[in-house]
Design a protein around this motif. Structure first.
Motif, PDB file in Angstrom:
ATOM      1  N   LEU A  42      -4.262   0.685  -2.048  1.00 35.91           N
ATOM      2  CA  LEU A  42      -3.629  -0.562  -2.455  1.00 35.91           C
ATOM      3  C   LEU A  42      -2.859  -0.355  -3.747  1.00 35.91           C
ATOM      4  O   LEU A  42      -3.389   0.182  -4.713  1.00 35.91           O
ATOM      5  N   VAL A  43      -1.614  -0.796  -3.753  1.00 37.09           N
ATOM      6  CA  VAL A  43      -0.784  -0.746  -4.948  1.00 37.09           C
ATOM      7  C   VAL A  43      -0.809  -2.086  -5.667  1.00 37.09           C
ATOM      8  O   VAL A  43      -1.043  -2.157  -6.876  1.00 37.09           O
ATOM      9  N   ALA A  82       5.387   8.510  -2.254  1.00 33.35           N
ATOM     10  CA  ALA A  82       4.528   8.188  -1.124  1.00 33.35           C
ATOM     11  C   ALA A  82       5.319   7.361  -0.116  1.00 33.35           C
ATOM     12  O   ALA A  82       6.438   6.929  -0.398  1.00 33.35           O
ATOM     13  N   VAL A  83       4.721   7.147   1.043  1.00 31.31           N
ATOM     14  CA  VAL A  83       5.230   6.158   1.970  1.00 31.31           C
ATOM     15  C   VAL A  83       4.599   4.821   1.593  1.00 31.31           C
ATOM     16  O   VAL A  83       3.372   4.719   1.489  1.00 31.31           O
ATOM     17  N   TYR A  84       5.417   3.819   1.396  1.00 29.12           N
ATOM     18  CA  TYR A  84       4.945   2.509   0.995  1.00 29.12           C
ATOM     19  C   TYR A  84       4.953   1.565   2.188  1.00 29.12           C
ATOM     20  O   TYR A  84       5.937   1.491   2.927  1.00 29.12           O
ATOM     21  N   TYR A  85       3.853   0.845   2.356  1.00 29.33           N
ATOM     22  CA  TYR A  85       3.676  -0.050   3.488  1.00 29.33           C
ATOM     23  C   TYR A  85       3.479  -1.487   3.028  1.00 29.33           C
ATOM     24  O   TYR A  85       2.690  -1.749   2.115  1.00 29.33           O
ATOM     25  N   ASN A 139      -2.909  -8.703  -8.086  1.00 34.71           N
ATOM     26  CA  ASN A 139      -3.827  -7.617  -8.379  1.00 34.71           C
ATOM     27  C   ASN A 139      -3.058  -6.305  -8.303  1.00 34.71           C
ATOM     28  O   ASN A 139      -2.233  -6.124  -7.405  1.00 34.71           O
ATOM     29  N   TYR A 140      -3.330  -5.400  -9.237  1.00 37.59           N
ATOM     30  CA  TYR A 140      -2.624  -4.130  -9.293  1.00 37.59           C
ATOM     31  C   TYR A 140      -3.579  -2.969  -9.423  1.00 37.59           C
ATOM     32  O   TYR A 140      -4.629  -3.073 -10.072  1.00 37.59           O
ATOM     33  N   TYR A 165       0.846  -1.180   0.000  1.00 33.93           N
ATOM     34  CA  TYR A 165       0.000   0.000   0.000  1.00 33.93           C
ATOM     35  C   TYR A 165       0.882   1.231   0.000  1.00 33.93           C
ATOM     36  O   TYR A 165       2.068   1.168   0.337  1.00 33.93           O
ATOM     37  N   ARG A 166       0.308   2.356  -0.367  1.00 30.73           N
ATOM     38  CA  ARG A 166       1.059   3.606  -0.287  1.00 30.73           C
ATOM     39  C   ARG A 166       0.151   4.737   0.164  1.00 30.73           C
ATOM     40  O   ARG A 166      -1.062   4.701  -0.033  1.00 30.73           O
TER      41      ARG A 166
END
Length: 115
Positions: free
Chosen positions: A47-48, A91-94, A58-59, A37-38
């Motif tokens: 969701l990325v 972004a911050v990616y999680y 899934n994208y 996620y970002r």
């Protein structure tokens, strides 16, 4: 809860590539689904990409054709290969893991794409 440790974030130029890694504290065979996620400032977390135990992916429409999610079960590691990066990818990616309906989150890693 699954402990997740992320790495690979940083500053890149537009058009460049970056690979994020997320190491899980337990075998990812036991995790139903994992994803990236970002969240950008002032925006909702989105969701990325995601991947299931069955390797179904899934994208988000915004990253299709540019990002690839994968996992290495032997290394308990989730990856996100990001190509053709754009400033809007900043972004911050999680890292996320879902197991039996319970979500676990990584600490987040900053990705900044300069134009």
């Amino acid at each position: 809860q699954v402990h997740l440790v992320e790495s690979g974030g940083g500053l890149v130029q537009a058009g460049g590539s970056l690979r994020l890694s997320c190491v899980a504290s337990r075998s990812i065979f036991s995790i139903n689904a994992m994803g990236w996620y970002r969240q950008a400032p002032g925006k909702q977390r989105e969701l990325v990409a995601s991947i299931t135990l069955g390797y179904t992916t899934n994208y988000a429409d915004s990253v299709k054709g540019r990002f690839t999610i994968s996992r290495d079960n032997a290394k308990n590691t989730l990856y996100l290969q990001m190509n053709s990066l754009k400033p809007e990818d900043t972004a911050v990616y999680y890292c996320n893991a879902k197991r039996d309906g319970i979500d676990s989150w990584g600490q987040g890693t900053q990705v900044t794409v300069s134009s």
